[in-house]
Motif scaffolding. Structure first.
Motif, PDB file in Angstrom:
ATOM      1  N   ALA A  21       0.828  -1.205   0.000  1.00  0.00           N
ATOM      2  CA  ALA A  21       0.000   0.000   0.000  1.00  0.00           C
ATOM      3  C   ALA A  21       0.860   1.252   0.000  1.00  0.00           C
ATOM      4  O   ALA A  21       0.594   2.211  -0.737  1.00  0.00           O
ATOM      5  CB  ALA A  21      -0.927  -0.005   1.216  1.00  0.00           C
ATOM      6  N   LYS A  22       1.900   1.263   0.820  1.00  0.00           N
ATOM      7  CA  LYS A  22       2.774   2.440   0.884  1.00  0.00           C
ATOM      8  C   LYS A  22       3.528   2.658  -0.424  1.00  0.00           C
ATOM      9  O   LYS A  22       3.811   3.791  -0.812  1.00  0.00           O
ATOM     10  CB  LYS A  22       3.755   2.300   2.063  1.00  0.00           C
ATOM     11  N   LEU A  23       3.832   1.562  -1.106  1.00  0.00           N
ATOM     12  CA  LEU A  23       4.513   1.666  -2.397  1.00  0.00           C
ATOM     13  C   LEU A  23       3.550   1.957  -3.545  1.00  0.00           C
ATOM     14  O   LEU A  23       3.986   2.259  -4.656  1.00  0.00           O
ATOM     15  CB  LEU A  23       5.269   0.365  -2.688  1.00  0.00           C
ATOM     16  N   GLY A  24       2.250   1.841  -3.275  1.00  0.00           N
ATOM     17  CA  GLY A  24       1.264   2.049  -4.332  1.00  0.00           C
ATOM     18  C   GLY A  24       1.310   0.981  -5.408  1.00  0.00           C
ATOM     19  O   GLY A  24       0.967   1.237  -6.570  1.00  0.00           O
ATOM     20  N   MET A  25       1.695  -0.229  -5.027  1.00  0.00           N
ATOM     21  CA  MET A  25       1.815  -1.325  -5.985  1.00  0.00           C
ATOM     22  C   MET A  25       0.514  -2.117  -6.036  1.00  0.00           C
ATOM     23  O   MET A  25       0.061  -2.628  -5.010  1.00  0.00           O
ATOM     24  CB  MET A  25       2.977  -2.252  -5.594  1.00  0.00           C
ATOM     25  N   PRO A  26      -0.101  -2.258  -7.198  1.00  0.00           N
ATOM     26  CA  PRO A  26      -1.332  -3.052  -7.291  1.00  0.00           C
ATOM     27  C   PRO A  26      -1.046  -4.538  -7.089  1.00  0.00           C
ATOM     28  O   PRO A  26      -0.002  -5.045  -7.514  1.00  0.00           O
ATOM     29  CB  PRO A  26      -1.836  -2.762  -8.704  1.00  0.00           C
TER      30      PRO A  26
END
Length: 204
Positions: A21-26
């Protein structure tokens, strides 16, 4: 996209979800639990013979188990894993601490006090031992966090992600976090880091 097999209420499963989530990775999430037997099916054991969660399935079909190994893989090349070799070794140091000195007391005591099926294991001796061990681990963290804003130094890293998972929920295990003001302040800093999500968060 990668697939994460995890249990929503597990701190170990929360670690990679929080970092993703913090990396914004789906990623795609598959909810599983050792409590309902889903991690002991032949299909899952073919993916992870150890039968534990979390498990990351990569885009190319390879699998990676163990929460802290998943964190290190996902953090490669990001701000959550230092490039300096000594700073990186400090991150590893805290990851080993989390698994050997922190999780066996804080996570185990939380499970003993939270899950009905563990109640028979919650003997006075076991509860006392895990309380003592957990307070010792929190004391080690308190001493470090009185000196640096994050566990491995000045910047947030996967060391903080790993130790945040069960520490932020430690009161469910009967730990008094007011005794550890530096730890409490650190919890706030980790939660204030962009992209933060709570324990039960799952991707849509």
């Amino acid at each position: 996209m990668p697939v994460l097999y995890s249990h929503p209420d597990s701190g170990n499963s929360y670690k990679p979800r929080l970092l993703l989530a913090k990396l914004g990775m789906p990623f795609r999430h598959v909810t599983m639990s050792s409590r309902d037997g889903s991690t002991r099916t032949p299909e899952y054991l073919a993916k992870n013979p150890n039968g534990k969660l979390p498990l990351l399935e990569l885009d190319d079909g390879r699998f990676l188990a163990e929460s802290n190994a998943i964190l290190l893989h996902l953090a490669e090349g990001t701000r959550y894993l230092p490039s300096d070799t000594y700073e990186r070794a400090l991150v590893y140091q805290w990851l080993f601490f989390e698994q050997y000195s922190h999780e066996p007391s804080i996570a185990v005591r939380r499970a003993l006090m939270t899950y009905p099926e563990r109640a028979k294991l919650a003997t006075p001796e076991r509860l006392a031992a895990t309380l003592e061990g957990g307070d010792k681990a929190l004391g080690v963290m308190e001493a470090q966090l009185q000196k640096t804003p994050f566990l491995a130094g000045e910047a947030i890293s996967v060391a903080d992600i790993a130790l945040y998972a069960y520490t932020h929920d430690a009161e469910r295990g009967g730990f008094d976090l007011t005794r550890y003001p530096a730890v409490s302040a650190w919890l706030g800093r980790v939660a204030a880091d962009p992209g933060h999500v709570p324990l039960g968060w799952l991707p849509e």
